[in-house]
Scaffold this active site. Structure first.
Site, short mmCIF file in Angstrom:
data_model
loop_
_atom_site.label_atom_id
_atom_site.label_comp_id
_atom_site.label_asym_id
_atom_site.label_seq_id
_atom_site.Cartn_x
_atom_site.Cartn_y
_atom_site.Cartn_z
N ALA A 188 -21.09 53.25 -46.61
CA ALA A 188 -21.42 54.44 -47.40
C ALA A 188 -20.36 55.50 -47.21
O ALA A 188 -19.73 55.59 -46.15
CB ALA A 188 -22.78 55.00 -46.99
N ASP A 189 -20.15 56.29 -48.25
CA ASP A 189 -19.29 57.46 -48.14
C ASP A 189 -20.11 58.74 -47.97
O ASP A 189 -19.61 59.72 -47.45
CB ASP A 189 -18.40 57.57 -49.38
N ARG A 190 -21.34 58.72 -48.44
CA ARG A 190 -22.25 59.83 -48.17
C ARG A 190 -23.68 59.37 -48.39
O ARG A 190 -23.98 58.68 -49.36
CB ARG A 190 -21.94 61.04 -49.07
N ALA A 220 -24.10 57.18 -51.77
CA ALA A 220 -22.87 57.01 -52.56
C ALA A 220 -21.95 56.04 -51.84
O ALA A 220 -21.68 56.19 -50.65
CB ALA A 220 -22.17 58.36 -52.75
N VAL A 225 -18.11 62.22 -46.74
CA VAL A 225 -18.57 63.35 -45.93
C VAL A 225 -17.97 63.32 -44.53
O VAL A 225 -17.89 64.35 -43.86
CB VAL A 225 -20.12 63.36 -45.87
#
Length: 378
Positions: free
Chosen positions: A252-254, A262, A106
């Protein structure tokens, strides 16, 4: 950006040059690749030559800054610098194109929206094109420059909170063992790191005993397959450690509104094991990673990588040859194999997460609740 001379940087940026470390060649080869076009920037992100949610956002933003700086120094000036409106017309599709490079992380979308907003503000204020261009350059560079400060603040807040929690659990808080998943250090950010930044902080303050780094893609897909797809596999695993002085910390990526997170494949495995052995499981990520428009993890778009990536191994030749830089790519599955499942990320539900740390603070769940209220840390 201040870094240890022994720390690899994910990218190098100056007024007239932007380079990335080609992470596809690590750990055997250190090679920096120059980025001179939007296509090269997009490919570097999509092909994972550069990786890590904060790092790819920084690269995309810095490409915009480089493009605009070069345009300002070009004579005669490019036609799009004739007015603020023509500047916006030129830059908008570039921002939109870069956004398509990685759907799950994100931070990239947040950075591109930030630059869209800066453009819109310049148009609304009827700024002259030179001022608008310089405003956009500064905004793009700030995306990267602010990242190091955020990382250090997250590390401090998370480290202080963690040490106190360990003391309350009966541990001395002097020497902690930390397990982490995936790349969350200087190669995934603009410097210092997220989860690895927390580990670095613990080391710098004398609280770290050992750090454990687990392997990830593409060989840890079983837990995602179990949790979200088939729900039929049973994978025996065990992790033995002192629960009073051990934690799991990941990036975290999102992060969804409810705290579902995620991150790289293998994170869910670590979360389940941490819960089974009563080990705190902490997510360390900047505010830009929290997506309040996504209610829960089922709505997070999960990127699937090319199937062939799950069929090959890349590495240095062994035993050593005369050319110590020689590498090979080996396929270890049968030719023509179909139905290959290769997601880049799995989703860890909020109920398995002990705390979420951003540069704004540490969020924990209320007594008896399974979800987070993230309003205080975004």
């Amino acid at each position: 950006m201040s870094q240890s001379p022994f720390t690899l940087q994910s990218f190098k940026y100056s007024d007239d040059r932007l380079e990335i470390l080609n992470q596809l060649l690590l750990p055997h080869t250190i090679e920096y690749v120059e980025i001179n076009s939007v296509e090269e920037a997009h490919d570097a992100i999509k092909s994972m030559k550069i990786r890590g949610a904060p790092a790819i956002a920084s690269l995309a933003a810095l490409y915009i800054a480089l493009y605009l700086k070069r345009s300002l120094n070009t004579a005669p000036a490019p036609k799009f610098l004739a007015s603020t409106e023509s500047l916006a017309a030129d830059i908008t599709p570039i921002l939109d194109y870069l956004y398509t490079a990685r759907p799950t992380a994100v931070n990239l979308g947040a950075a591109m929206r930030r630059l869209h907003q800066a453009l819109a503000a310049s148009v609304a204020a009827a700024e002259d094109v030179q001022s608008a261009t310089r405003r956009l350059i500064k905004e793009a560079e700030d995306v990267s420059n602010e990242d190091v400060g955020r990382n250090k603040e997250m590390a401090r807040l998370g480290g202080e909170w963690l040490i106190e929690q360990v003391k309350q659990r009966g541990g001395g808080g002097k020497e902690l063992n930390v397990l982490t998943v995936c790349n969350t250090g200087s190669l995934a950010t603009s410097g210092y790191g997220t989860a690895l930044g927390l580990i670095t902080y613990l080391h710098e303050t004398g609280h770290l005993d050992k750090a454990y780094y687990t392997q990830t893609a593409p060989y840890h897909q079983g837990s995602r397959l179990t949790a979200l797809e088939l729900q039929t596999l049973q994978i025996p695993s065990v992790m033995i450690c002192d629960t009073m002085s051990s934690i799991s910390a990941v990036g975290a990526d999102r992060v969804a509104k409810n705290g579902d997170t995620a991150n790289k494949i293998g994170t869910y495995n670590a979360a389940v094991l941490a819960a089974r052995h009563n080990i705190p499981f902490i997510v360390v990520a900047p505010v830009s990673t929290v997506d309040l428009d996504v209610p829960d993890g089922s709505r997070i778009p999960i990127e699937h990588r090319p199937p062939v990536e799950a069929c090959i191994i890349r590495g240095a030749l062994y035993p050593g040859t005369e050319d110590d830089k020689a590498q090979a790519v080996v396929m270890f599955t049968p030719k023509g194999l179909t139905g290959i499942y290769n997601p880049s990320f799995d989703v860890t539900p909020a109920e398995l997460i002990t705390a979420i740390v951003t540069e704004k603070g540490v969020a924990v769940k209320k007594e008896g609740e399974q979800q987070f209220d993230l309003s205080g840390i975004v």
